[in-house]
Every structure is written in C-alpha cells, then in structure tokens.
Motif scaffolding. Structure first.
Motif, mmCIF file in Angstrom:
data_model
loop_
_atom_site.group_PDB
_atom_site.id
_atom_site.type_symbol
_atom_site.label_atom_id
_atom_site.label_comp_id
_atom_site.label_asym_id
_atom_site.label_seq_id
_atom_site.Cartn_x
_atom_site.Cartn_y
_atom_site.Cartn_z
ATOM 1 N N HIS A 139 -4.608 0.917 8.309
ATOM 2 C CA HIS A 139 -5.059 0.588 6.960
ATOM 3 C C HIS A 139 -6.479 0.035 6.969
ATOM 4 O O HIS A 139 -6.809 -0.863 7.733
ATOM 5 C CB HIS A 139 -4.126 -0.443 6.304
ATOM 6 N N CYS A 164 0.835 -1.202 0.000
ATOM 7 C CA CYS A 164 0.000 0.000 0.000
ATOM 8 C C CYS A 164 0.875 1.259 0.000
ATOM 9 O O CYS A 164 1.677 1.470 0.906
ATOM 10 C CB CYS A 164 -0.924 -0.015 1.214
ATOM 11 N N HIS A 195 -6.619 2.651 0.170
ATOM 12 C CA HIS A 195 -6.432 2.933 1.593
ATOM 13 C C HIS A 195 -7.324 4.148 1.849
ATOM 14 O O HIS A 195 -7.179 5.173 1.172
ATOM 15 C CB HIS A 195 -4.948 3.231 1.883
ATOM 16 N N CYS A 201 0.340 3.439 3.136
ATOM 17 C CA CYS A 201 1.000 2.880 4.325
ATOM 18 C C CYS A 201 2.499 3.184 4.276
ATOM 19 O O CYS A 201 3.109 3.491 5.302
ATOM 20 C CB CYS A 201 0.752 1.383 4.436
HETATM 21 ZN ZN LIG Z 1 -2.553 1.293 3.519
#
Ligand SMILES: [Zn+2]
Length: 137
Positions: A46, A4, A98, A7
C-alpha cells in the motif's frame, strides 16, 4: 486493519476479476470501465498514491506489469492502442487512495478524450518550466 478497497481486493476479501498477479502487483478489471478491457494494475504494497510510492525497483516492476497487462488487453479486445493513466490526488480524480495504473484499450471513434488543449500563453509555460527546473535540480 485497513479500510483500503484495493488492499482488500489484493487479499481476496473483496471479489474481483483478476487477470494477473505476481509477488509485486495484482491486475484486475475496473468495475467502472471507460472501455472494454479497462484494467487496473495495483502494487501489493500500500501507498496512498503515485507521488509517495517507493522509488527504485518498484517503479520498474509497476511499469513492466502494466505493459504486460496492456498487451494482453489489446489481444483480448482487438484494440489498436491503449492509454495508461495514473490519477494522483483527488483533484486528478483519484477515487481509491492506493497507487494504481489504469490501462484503457482504445478503439477508433470510441469517444474518449484524455484531455482537451488549453490556451496557455507561451510565457506562462516558460515560467512554469523554470519553476519546475528549480524543484528538479
Ligand atoms: Zn491499499
């Protein structure tokens, strides 16, 4: 561990122009801005999208951070207003999976149009409303 992008930005593995962070959320400038000051507010934890984000205090904190960032964006850009947009799902043009909120400062005659009006019959609107009430009951 994760692929991600957000993230990784939160973890500092990918550089970003961060403007705000607390123990719940991080805000940084959108790299593909619709207008000057276009900012993303992203919960640290997340979740793939808004539809599955945990309820409760998370919601309050997300919107509290969003308002703080939006007011700062207004002051920084001189914008007269802003849109907050949460794209949820690929059909809604969510690109990074996300949960995140867009803050887009708005200026007179900036050419952005969040949506155009569709000609939907009143009966169809009422039918959808009745169906929604079943799911909200
Ligand atoms: Zn994420």
């Amino acid at each position: 561990m994760t692929d991600c992008v957000f993230c990784k930005i939160i973890a500092g593995e990918i550089p970003s122009d961060k403007v705000y962070e607390d123990d719940f959320a991080v805000a940084f400038m959108d790299i593909a801005p619709a207008n000057p000051g276009h900012t993303l507010i992203v919960p640290r934890e997340h979740s793939d999208d808004f539809s599955v984000m945990p309820d409760g205090q998370s919601m309050e904190r997300l919107f509290s951070a969003t308002r703080r960032v939006a007011l700062a964006a207004l002051k920084a850009t001189g914008a007269g207003g802003f849109n907050t947009i949460i794209n949820t799902g690929k059909d809604a043009n969510q690109i990074v999976m996300h949960t995140h909120v867009h803050v887009i400062p708005r200026f007179p005659e900036d050419g952005l149009k969040p949506w155009t009006k569709k000609d939907i019959p009143k009966e169809e609107i009422a039918r959808i409303a009745a169906e929604m009430k079943k799911h909200l009951g």
